[in-house]
Design an enzyme around this catalytic site. Sequence first.
Site, short mmCIF file in Angstrom:
data_model
loop_
_atom_site.label_atom_id
_atom_site.label_comp_id
_atom_site.label_asym_id
_atom_site.label_seq_id
_atom_site.Cartn_x
_atom_site.Cartn_y
_atom_site.Cartn_z
N CYS A 32 -3.68 2.66 -4.49
CA CYS A 32 -4.66 3.35 -3.95
C CYS A 32 -4.70 4.81 -4.46
O CYS A 32 -3.77 5.33 -4.04
CB CYS A 32 -4.29 3.11 -2.47
SG CYS A 32 -5.35 4.43 -1.33
N ASP A 89 -12.75 2.68 -1.76
CA ASP A 89 -12.37 2.73 -0.46
C ASP A 89 -12.82 4.31 0.36
O ASP A 89 -13.11 5.15 -0.41
CB ASP A 89 -10.85 3.23 -0.67
CG ASP A 89 -10.01 3.04 0.33
OD1 ASP A 89 -10.24 2.75 1.40
OD2 ASP A 89 -8.73 3.57 0.37
N HIS A 131 1.04 -1.20 -0.15
CA HIS A 131 -0.01 0.14 -0.17
C HIS A 131 0.84 1.21 0.01
O HIS A 131 1.93 1.23 0.62
CB HIS A 131 -0.82 0.11 1.24
CG HIS A 131 -1.95 1.06 1.27
ND1 HIS A 131 -1.59 2.28 1.70
CD2 HIS A 131 -3.33 1.09 0.92
CE1 HIS A 131 -2.97 3.00 1.54
NE2 HIS A 131 -3.75 2.02 1.08
C1 DNO Z 1 -6.60 3.24 5.20
C2 DNO Z 1 -6.09 1.94 4.57
C3 DNO Z 1 -4.76 1.60 5.28
C4 DNO Z 1 -4.21 0.38 4.46
C5 DNO Z 1 -2.90 0.04 5.11
C6 DNO Z 1 -2.41 -1.17 4.45
O1 DNO Z 1 -8.01 3.34 5.04
O2 DNO Z 1 -6.08 2.17 3.23
O3 DNO Z 1 -4.84 1.64 6.60
O4 DNO Z 1 -5.24 -0.56 5.30
O5 DNO Z 1 -2.04 0.92 5.02
O6 DNO Z 1 -1.41 -1.78 4.96
#
Ligand code: DNO
Length: 405
Positions: free
Chosen positions: A277, A360, A239
């Site tokens: 992301c 997300d 990520h």
């Molecule tokens: C937030 C998430 C992050 C993600 C981590 C992955 O909403 O996208 O906390 O889960 O960084 O390791």
Amino acid sequence: MRQTWRWFGPKDRVTVEDARQAGVEGIVTALHHVPTGDIWTPEEIEKRQREVAFLPDGSMSGLAWEVVESLPVSEAIKTQTGDWKKHVASYKRSLQNLAAAGIEVVCYNFMPVLDWTRTDLHWRVKHGGRAMRFDLADFAAFDIHILKRKGAAESFSEPVRESAAKRFGAMDEARRTQLAGNVTAGLPGAVESWSLPELAAHLATYDGVTPERLRRNLIDFLAEVAPVAQSLGLRLCCHPDDPPFPLLGLPRIMSTEADYRSVLDAVDVPANGVTFCTGSLGARPDNDLPAMVKNLADRIHFVHLRNVCRDTDEVPCSFFEDEHLAGQTDMVAVIAELLAEERRRVSAGRADANIPMRPDHGQDILDDLKRGAQPGYPAIGRLKGLAELRGVMAALKHPVLGARG
Ligand code: DNO
């Protein structure tokens, strides 16, 4: 794309039943209760699988745990200190146990000390709903005046320092405590939560850890675990930093395409991949997201779709989490590139042609304002985002549009 939904386990006020009504195909979750560095045992994995598969009345949900977010990487591994070798061994064992349980995609991050960071968890947007916000002046107020980190003032520009001093002066005690809590207490999914002295102590463990050093540590970690993941048929995906610039004097090394490229090339196996992301990467104006999808395409194993609206075009900058099709990321272009990659995978006969995505975050709207779900993870706001993204996917895949385009 395979539509998935993050669920934080039985304590999540947005349930698996809710996810089912949102129309998703799979669940993203983690064993949040297992301490970082410990092995995820077959029993604990199976227990969580059952919690996803069965509804409280004993009927089948029709959903399965498809993506792990996250299998956390310990601070010891990130700094290569203390028990780090033992933690790497545990990580490999956890991967074996996940593979044996039939789970193939494993997300992690390599952000030092803090995972994702916001200054406001319920910032009021124009329509009256709430969104998450990262405000650079508030963050500077925390760093300089609350945490009182040595060297903090020098990490910000003069205008940001001035606004930070004014903001801090105008904050009452309750807001100061809330701001400190927002930054240090750990947002949903973050593995650790610190008091101010603990945070200061953890920051000290990074004294002398340069970005180059941290990148080397990530590559060393991947050189150990990625071949194991590959042989088990798993896909690991890192990520990005959120926000994608250094905070609290800590190095951040997964913020740009060049960052990903160097790490993917250094451990060149397909299992060493990307969690793309758009919300994290989109907080930098110099990240061209559709181009990044195109360039990193064959290693993208998991996708988070959300949008941010930046206040300025500087790095670092303030931003808030906008609606999924608003904000500055061209979401239609990003999805078009992802669908193109899926078509390439189909022609290449790849088994992973259907890339898992999840809507997300989401703004708190309507009944979300009363439900008290995890910050950033409301039911309706996410469902609205998913519905909009699904519309884009359906339109882009439609033969009429395909034929014209
Ligand atoms: C937030 C998430 C992050 C993600 C981590 C992955 O909403 O996208 O906390 O889960 O960084 O390791």
